[in-house]
Design a protein around this motif. Structure first.
Motif, short mmCIF file in Angstrom:
data_model
loop_
_atom_site.label_atom_id
_atom_site.label_comp_id
_atom_site.label_asym_id
_atom_site.label_seq_id
_atom_site.Cartn_x
_atom_site.Cartn_y
_atom_site.Cartn_z
N ALA A 66 7.83 77.67 95.49
CA ALA A 66 6.62 77.30 95.20
C ALA A 66 5.57 78.65 95.19
O ALA A 66 5.65 79.81 95.58
CB ALA A 66 5.92 76.36 96.16
N VAL A 67 4.44 78.50 94.37
CA VAL A 67 3.51 79.50 94.26
C VAL A 67 1.96 79.10 94.34
O VAL A 67 1.79 77.96 93.98
CB VAL A 67 3.59 80.15 92.77
CG1 VAL A 67 2.48 81.09 92.45
CG2 VAL A 67 4.93 80.70 92.64
N THR A 68 1.16 79.85 94.91
CA THR A 68 -0.53 79.41 94.84
C THR A 68 -0.72 80.74 94.58
O THR A 68 -0.86 81.95 94.89
CB THR A 68 -0.83 79.46 96.33
OG1 THR A 68 0.00 78.06 97.14
CG2 THR A 68 -2.38 79.27 96.32
N GLY A 69 -1.52 80.62 93.11
CA GLY A 69 -2.33 81.59 92.44
C GLY A 69 -3.68 81.40 92.43
O GLY A 69 -4.30 80.40 92.55
N GLU A 70 -4.46 82.59 92.79
CA GLU A 70 -5.82 82.39 92.89
C GLU A 70 -6.38 81.62 91.65
O GLU A 70 -7.41 80.99 91.45
CB GLU A 70 -6.19 84.02 92.64
CG GLU A 70 -8.05 84.07 92.42
CD GLU A 70 -8.90 83.54 93.66
OE1 GLU A 70 -10.01 83.41 93.38
OE2 GLU A 70 -8.39 82.89 94.67
N GLU A 71 -5.86 81.88 90.36
CA GLU A 71 -6.43 81.34 89.17
C GLU A 71 -5.70 80.05 88.82
O GLU A 71 -6.39 79.01 88.36
CB GLU A 71 -6.35 82.49 87.96
CG GLU A 71 -7.13 83.70 88.19
CD GLU A 71 -8.42 83.76 88.87
OE1 GLU A 71 -9.16 82.66 88.56
OE2 GLU A 71 -8.69 84.58 89.59
N SER A 72 -4.47 79.94 88.93
CA SER A 72 -3.56 78.70 88.72
C SER A 72 -3.54 77.88 89.68
O SER A 72 -2.96 76.61 89.39
CB SER A 72 -2.37 79.23 87.92
OG SER A 72 -1.54 79.80 88.84
N GLY A 73 -3.86 78.01 90.68
CA GLY A 73 -3.65 77.14 91.70
C GLY A 73 -2.29 76.86 92.33
O GLY A 73 -1.53 77.83 92.30
N ARG A 74 -2.02 75.68 93.07
CA ARG A 74 -0.64 75.40 93.53
C ARG A 74 0.41 74.77 92.66
O ARG A 74 0.03 73.92 91.85
CB ARG A 74 -0.75 74.60 94.82
CG ARG A 74 -1.69 75.24 95.99
CD ARG A 74 -2.22 74.24 96.92
NE ARG A 74 -0.77 73.60 97.79
CZ ARG A 74 -0.48 74.42 98.80
NH1 ARG A 74 -1.08 75.10 99.25
NH2 ARG A 74 0.62 73.99 99.66
N THR A 75 1.65 75.39 92.79
CA THR A 75 2.66 74.71 91.92
C THR A 75 3.96 74.84 92.74
O THR A 75 4.03 75.51 93.79
CB THR A 75 2.86 75.70 90.65
OG1 THR A 75 3.20 76.99 91.01
CG2 THR A 75 1.88 75.73 89.61
N GLY A 76 4.82 73.87 92.32
CA GLY A 76 5.84 73.74 93.42
C GLY A 76 5.58 72.37 94.50
O GLY A 76 4.41 72.06 94.47
N ALA A 77 6.88 72.05 95.27
CA ALA A 77 6.45 71.40 96.17
C ALA A 77 5.41 71.52 97.41
O ALA A 77 5.38 72.97 97.62
CB ALA A 77 7.98 70.97 96.76
N ALA A 78 4.81 70.43 97.52
CA ALA A 78 3.65 70.97 98.60
C ALA A 78 3.86 71.43 99.84
O ALA A 78 3.31 72.22 100.52
CB ALA A 78 2.74 69.59 98.68
N GLY A 79 5.10 70.65 100.29
CA GLY A 79 5.62 71.00 101.56
C GLY A 79 6.79 72.30 101.53
O GLY A 79 7.63 72.36 102.57
#
Length: 292
Positions: A66-79
């Protein structure tokens, strides 16, 4: 240390940060479109392009993460147990007015711990990185282990909002405290590149307010400082990453204790946090969303 397809997470963090830094460097000085966000905050074309470059490297090498990007936000499974935290251009305000003080931050959180991280300086040509055990500086074809030092007496203080601990703590009041100026010399770099400089021995400490949980801005710098042996806590001695407690990252325990006393001596801080759990930390390591 996790190694996939012959590459460790730490080396992948370095490669991804360098990819973002190359874009930041390439676009520097040009006319860049701005994308307004909130409260005077904005991103530029360089922020977005650098993040794409970082994410391309990470997704090719670790497609299941999963990834959290400053511009694109969260992707991938929340947990997701493995999550990359990406700040593609920390110092956008500097960069937008052609000031070469910016960093590219990439960190991997596995469970509750950041296990690999890198901060790239696009203009200094250096990458500060850690595998969670030690911190290294790579530049000019040479790699050396980071050695924190308080000798400079230089302390970076982040003055950008938000200020979740106000009125108990205000960074500007710290700068006006006679005890601060008697011992330290303030600096305001306005980029978390300065947190990496604490690990590298170029700053005595870094102080900021803010909520650091899963912070794309601070995760890499905190990991660098911890692995280098710095003393790292929240503003009142509590562990970082546990709430809106801000950050004191200091080269050594003595510098940290002095800054902790100055923070606690702010008038509202004494009443608001008197008797709070945690107290002053010993000599061991502890561990917002606003563009800086």
């Amino acid at each position: 240390m996790t190694i996939t397809n012959g590459e460790s997470d730490a080396r992948l963090a370095v490669r991804a940060a360098r990819a973002g830094a190359a874009v930041v460097r390439e676009l520097y000085g040009g006319r860049l479109a701005r994308y307004e966000k909130s409260a005077g905050d904005f991103a530029t074309e360089a922020d977005l392009a650098a993040e794409r470059a970082v994410l391309d490297v990470l997704r090719e090498a670790r497609p299941a993460d999963a990834v959290t990007g400053e511009e694109s936000g969260r992707t991938g499974a929340a947990g997701a147990r493995r999550r990359w935290l990406v700040d593609p251009l920390c110092g956008t305000l500097n960069y937008a007015v052609r000031t070469m003080l910016a960093g590219v931050n990439v960190a991997l959180r596995v469970g509750s711990e950041v296990t690999a991280a890198a901060t790239a300086d696009p203009f200094g040509g250096e990458v500060f990185w850690t595998d969670g055990e030690r911190t290294w500086i790579r530049g000019d074809g040479v790699e050396e282990e980071a050695a924190p030092s308080a000798g400079s007496a230089l302390v970076d203080v982040n003055l950008d909002p938000p200020f979740p601990n106000a009125p108990a703590f205000r960074a500007v009041h710290l700068l006006a405290d006679p005890g601060f100026t008697a011992r330290f010399r303030p600096r305001v770099v306005s980029s978390t590149l300065a947190v990496a400089w604490v690990a590298a021995g170029r700053r005595a400490a870094y102080v900021t307010d803010g909520d650091l949980r899963d912070s794309v801005h601070f995760a890499a710098g905190i990991a660098l400082c911890r692995a280098a042996g710095c003393t790292v806590t929240g503003l009142y001695g509590e562990p970082v990453h546990t709430g809106a407690g801000g950050l004191i990252a200091a080269a050594d325990a003595q510098t940290h204790a002095a800054l902790l006393d100055l923070v606690k001596n702010q008038p509202r801080a004494r009443s608001a946090h008197e008797g709070s759990p945690g107290g002053r930390p010993g000599t061991g390591n502890g561990a917002g969303r606003r563009r800086i």
